[in-house]
Design a protein around this motif. Structure first.
Motif, PDB file in Angstrom:
ATOM      1  N   UNK A 197      12.506  23.964 -39.709  1.00  0.00           N
ATOM      2  CA  UNK A 197      12.300  23.572 -38.863  1.00  0.00           C
ATOM      3  C   UNK A 197      13.698  25.772 -39.152  1.00  0.00           C
ATOM      4  N   UNK A 198      13.608  25.386 -40.130  1.00  0.00           N
ATOM      5  CA  UNK A 198      14.404  27.221 -40.602  1.00  0.00           C
ATOM      6  C   UNK A 198      15.485  27.519 -39.677  1.00  0.00           C
ATOM      7  N   UNK A 199      16.140  26.500 -39.764  1.00  0.00           N
ATOM      8  CA  UNK A 199      17.539  26.015 -39.537  1.00  0.00           C
ATOM      9  C   UNK A 199      18.320  25.877 -40.368  1.00  0.00           C
ATOM     10  N   UNK A 200      19.930  26.323 -40.234  1.00  0.00           N
ATOM     11  CA  UNK A 200      20.880  25.586 -41.350  1.00  0.00           C
ATOM     12  C   UNK A 200      21.816  24.141 -40.815  1.00  0.00           C
ATOM     13  N   UNK A 201      21.920  23.271 -41.796  1.00  0.00           N
ATOM     14  CA  UNK A 201      21.306  22.099 -41.876  1.00  0.00           C
ATOM     15  C   UNK A 201      22.542  21.270 -43.007  1.00  0.00           C
ATOM     16  N   UNK A 202      23.031  20.075 -42.361  1.00  0.00           N
ATOM     17  CA  UNK A 202      24.252  19.643 -43.294  1.00  0.00           C
ATOM     18  C   UNK A 202      23.820  18.156 -43.817  1.00  0.00           C
ATOM     19  N   UNK A 203      23.572  17.606 -44.949  1.00  0.00           N
ATOM     20  CA  UNK A 203      23.061  16.693 -45.539  1.00  0.00           C
ATOM     21  C   UNK A 203      23.506  15.422 -45.308  1.00  0.00           C
ATOM     22  N   UNK A 204      24.177  15.128 -43.754  1.00  0.00           N
ATOM     23  CA  UNK A 204      24.062  13.982 -42.902  1.00  0.00           C
ATOM     24  C   UNK A 204      22.901  13.916 -42.053  1.00  0.00           C
ATOM     25  N   UNK A 205      22.570  14.985 -41.640  1.00  0.00           N
ATOM     26  CA  UNK A 205      22.064  15.255 -40.960  1.00  0.00           C
ATOM     27  C   UNK A 205      20.045  15.203 -41.252  1.00  0.00           C
ATOM     28  N   UNK A 206      20.356  14.746 -42.229  1.00  0.00           N
ATOM     29  CA  UNK A 206      18.509  14.374 -42.634  1.00  0.00           C
ATOM     30  C   UNK A 206      18.961  12.823 -43.461  1.00  0.00           C
ATOM     31  N   UNK A 207      20.010  11.863 -42.970  1.00  0.00           N
ATOM     32  CA  UNK A 207      20.087  10.228 -42.639  1.00  0.00           C
ATOM     33  C   UNK A 207      20.264  10.749 -41.066  1.00  0.00           C
ATOM     34  N   UNK A 208      20.711  11.332 -40.361  1.00  0.00           N
ATOM     35  CA  UNK A 208      20.849  10.781 -38.990  1.00  0.00           C
ATOM     36  C   UNK A 208      19.675  11.059 -38.419  1.00  0.00           C
ATOM     37  N   UNK A 209      18.703  12.016 -38.644  1.00  0.00           N
ATOM     38  CA  UNK A 209      17.365  12.710 -38.488  1.00  0.00           C
ATOM     39  C   UNK A 209      16.245  11.040 -38.554  1.00  0.00           C
ATOM     40  N   UNK A 210      16.457  10.760 -39.664  1.00  0.00           N
ATOM     41  CA  UNK A 210      15.287   9.280 -39.676  1.00  0.00           C
ATOM     42  C   UNK A 210      16.035   8.232 -39.226  1.00  0.00           C
ATOM     43  N   UNK A 211      17.186   7.460 -39.253  1.00  0.00           N
ATOM     44  CA  UNK A 211      17.957   6.598 -39.018  1.00  0.00           C
ATOM     45  C   UNK A 211      18.271   7.225 -37.405  1.00  0.00           C
ATOM     46  N   UNK A 212      18.393   6.599 -36.644  1.00  0.00           N
ATOM     47  CA  UNK A 212      18.811   6.509 -35.016  1.00  0.00           C
ATOM     48  C   UNK A 212      19.512   5.757 -35.062  1.00  0.00           C
ATOM     49  N   UNK A 213      20.769   6.287 -35.238  1.00  0.00           N
ATOM     50  CA  UNK A 213      21.656   4.633 -34.908  1.00  0.00           C
ATOM     51  C   UNK A 213      22.896   4.790 -36.238  1.00  0.00           C
ATOM     52  N   UNK A 214      23.508   4.134 -35.113  1.00  0.00           N
ATOM     53  CA  UNK A 214      25.184   4.367 -35.833  1.00  0.00           C
ATOM     54  C   UNK A 214      25.521   4.113 -37.585  1.00  0.00           C
ATOM     55  N   UNK A 215      25.579   5.597 -38.475  1.00  0.00           N
ATOM     56  CA  UNK A 215      25.210   5.038 -39.701  1.00  0.00           C
ATOM     57  C   UNK A 215      24.861   5.754 -40.292  1.00  0.00           C
ATOM     58  N   UNK A 216      23.817   6.090 -39.666  1.00  0.00           N
ATOM     59  CA  UNK A 216      22.489   6.503 -39.653  1.00  0.00           C
ATOM     60  C   UNK A 216      22.643   8.021 -40.799  1.00  0.00           C
ATOM     61  N   UNK A 217      23.590   8.717 -40.399  1.00  0.00           N
ATOM     62  CA  UNK A 217      23.649   9.877 -41.492  1.00  0.00           C
ATOM     63  C   UNK A 217      24.427   9.786 -42.772  1.00  0.00           C
ATOM     64  N   UNK A 218      25.351   8.001 -43.032  1.00  0.00           N
ATOM     65  CA  UNK A 218      25.876   8.014 -44.288  1.00  0.00           C
ATOM     66  C   UNK A 218      24.848   7.098 -45.255  1.00  0.00           C
ATOM     67  N   UNK A 219      23.510   6.919 -44.860  1.00  0.00           N
ATOM     68  CA  UNK A 219      22.230   5.921 -45.255  1.00  0.00           C
ATOM     69  C   UNK A 219      22.062   6.618 -47.586  1.00  0.00           C
ATOM     70  N   UNK A 220      21.992   7.603 -47.159  1.00  0.00           N
ATOM     71  CA  UNK A 220      21.742   8.471 -48.490  1.00  0.00           C
ATOM     72  C   UNK A 220      22.855   8.756 -49.376  1.00  0.00           C
ATOM     73  N   UNK A 221      24.791   8.738 -49.241  1.00  0.00           N
ATOM     74  CA  UNK A 221      25.853   8.806 -49.439  1.00  0.00           C
ATOM     75  C   UNK A 221      25.695   8.389 -50.714  1.00  0.00           C
ATOM     76  N   UNK A 222      25.017   6.933 -50.940  1.00  0.00           N
ATOM     77  CA  UNK A 222      25.259   7.009 -53.081  1.00  0.00           C
ATOM     78  C   UNK A 222      23.798   7.674 -53.809  1.00  0.00           C
ATOM     79  N   UNK A 223      23.655   8.087 -52.961  1.00  0.00           N
ATOM     80  CA  UNK A 223      22.617   8.497 -53.587  1.00  0.00           C
ATOM     81  C   UNK A 223      22.656  10.083 -53.863  1.00  0.00           C
ATOM     82  N   UNK A 224      23.378  10.950 -52.597  1.00  0.00           N
ATOM     83  CA  UNK A 224      23.233  12.120 -52.482  1.00  0.00           C
ATOM     84  C   UNK A 224      23.381  13.557 -53.728  1.00  0.00           C
ATOM     85  N   UNK A 225      23.854  13.322 -55.073  1.00  0.00           N
ATOM     86  CA  UNK A 225      23.946  13.486 -56.583  1.00  0.00           C
ATOM     87  C   UNK A 225      22.581  13.928 -57.112  1.00  0.00           C
TER      88      UNK A 225
END
Length: 412
Positions: A197-225
């Motif tokens: 999309x050519x815009x700046x984005x936060x890591x949390x947005x990746x999960x939120x984009x894929x999982x449209x639910x509460x907590x979706x933004x945290x789904x990849x937190x453990x594997x972040x690095x």
């Protein structure tokens, strides 16, 4: 089915399963595994087995982690063990010595019911993985911008792989399970969808984009690095260049020197800190003539005390804190114009990587500090020198803190 199972799991070459079995009770049979030649015959083992059960085994039984060749000693009481044998979960194996009469060992092994359960579980898991892979193929429909064409093409190749091939490809980390490989591809799809999309984005947005639910933004937190590092390696991209500006937490950027922003102003003499959020939302500039990029805080702290040196040389010192993050990159690109840049890192492989990344970001004269008061104005020459030094030993930049007199020589 039971006799076929016993032959496959318990009967070795040169042995045979004797039928019909002996009935111990209405529901438990005892089979004999024997070995016979033209001149001899002996019992190899007795196998006590029950009937095939197509229900779910108890958690206590699953905890024993039976496999094809596993031999277990059980701590349960007699009635529980007999119940497990009766229902076909386990088999009692009595192994005889060479005389065919003396019991040498008694243990328990996987039974036909437990194998049936594990096979059914594996089939269901395989089906789930195949369904997930199909979902990934549908969601990977990205029309990439020019800068991402190669990376997205690679991603589509992975997504299109059959499960069996994806599980064994050497292009992904070898110790990852197929489940984790699919999860990584899912993460990569979300990343490239946002990057495209050519815009700046936060890591949390990746999960939120894929999982449209509460907590979706945290789904990849453990594997972040791990996922970020693997994505950069596999697809040969820098996540910060693709628009990723934060890993979901506040990152401080330490510096000393004169700096002006839209909402702030910093003077020489003390150590200041900006957050990655501030760097993203504001625009900064400096009138410094010399910009120092130093790897460690010890160097920053030492130089910050020499206020007169900073003023006389009009220097700005930026601490990279062990690695160049996206916040550092944004600030460096805002500040560096025509100034001389001095790069000072540890004399090891990690320090070389930092120096190389720093050089890639600037289009202005630079110097790289080496040991014994040497400086290099060419990254390849510095690399050649450092790799030769590393054959002897690694060194930290703090081992050569120097003083004002030495720093002045490096600037000249």
């Amino acid at each position: 089915m039971i006799e076929q199972f016993l032959t496959s799991y318990f009967v070795k070459n040169g042995e045979h399963l004797e039928v019909p079995p002996k009935y111990i009770s209405d529901t438990i049979k005892q089979y004999t595994v024997a070995k016979q030649t033209a001149r001899t015959y002996r019992n190899v083992s007795f196998l006590k087995v029950g009937q095939l059960t197509k229900t779910k085994p108890s958690q206590e039984l699953i905890n024993y982690k039976f496999t094809k060749n596993a031999k277990r000693k059980l701590t349960e009481d007699f009635s529980t063990i007999q119940s497990w044998i009766k229902e076909g979960w386990i088999i009692e194996e009595i192994v005889f010595a060479q005389d065919g009469r003396t019991a040498k060992a008694i243990h328990y092994r996987i039974g036909p019911s437990l194998k049936y359960y594990f096979d059914a579980q594996n089939e269901q898991q395989t089906q789930r993985l195949e369904n997930f892979a199909l979902q990934l193929q549908k969601s990977a429909d990205i029309q990439p911008i020019k800068e991402l064409q190669q990376a997205v093409h690679q991603l589509n190749e992975f997504v299109a792989m059959p499960i069996e091939k994806l599980a064994h490809t050497t292009k992904l980390l070898s110790h990852w399970s197929i489940e984790k490989r699919l999860r990584f591809l899912h993460f990569s799809i979300g990343f490239f969808q946002l990057a495209n999309e050519g815009v700046l984005f936060d890591f949390k947005e990746i999960g939120a984009t894929l999982f449209d639910k509460i907590g979706g933004s945290k789904v990849f937190d453990r594997e972040q690095k791990e996922f970020i590092e693997e994505l950069e390696r596999v697809f040969s991209v820098q996540t910060s260049d693709c628009g990723l500006i934060s890993l979901g937490k506040i990152t401080p950027v330490f510096f000393t020197g004169e700096l002006t922003g839209t909402f702030s102003y910093y003077q020489q003499g003390v150590i200041h800190a900006l957050t990655d959020d501030a760097i993203l939302k504001d625009t900064y500039k400096t009138d410094a003539s010399v910009i120092w990029l130093v790897e460690n805080r010890a160097i920053l702290t030492r130089m910050a005390k020499e206020t007169s040196f900073l003023q006389r040389t009009n220097s700005f010192i930026l601490c990279l804190d062990g690695q160049i993050r996206s916040a550092h990159k944004m600030l460096i690109r805002q500040l560096v114009a025509t100034q001389t840049v001095i790069i000072w890192t540890d004399f090891d492989v990690a320090g070389l990587t930092i120096a190389m990344h720093a050089v890639q970001m600037i289009n202005t004269p630079y110097k790289i500090i080496a040991r014994d008061n040497q400086t290099f104005s060419d990254i390849e020459a510095y690399k050649k020198w450092l790799l030769g030094e590393l054959e002897i030993a690694e060194h930290e930049q703090e081992q050569q803190l120097g003083d004002v007199e030495q720093w002045m020589k490096w600037i000249q």
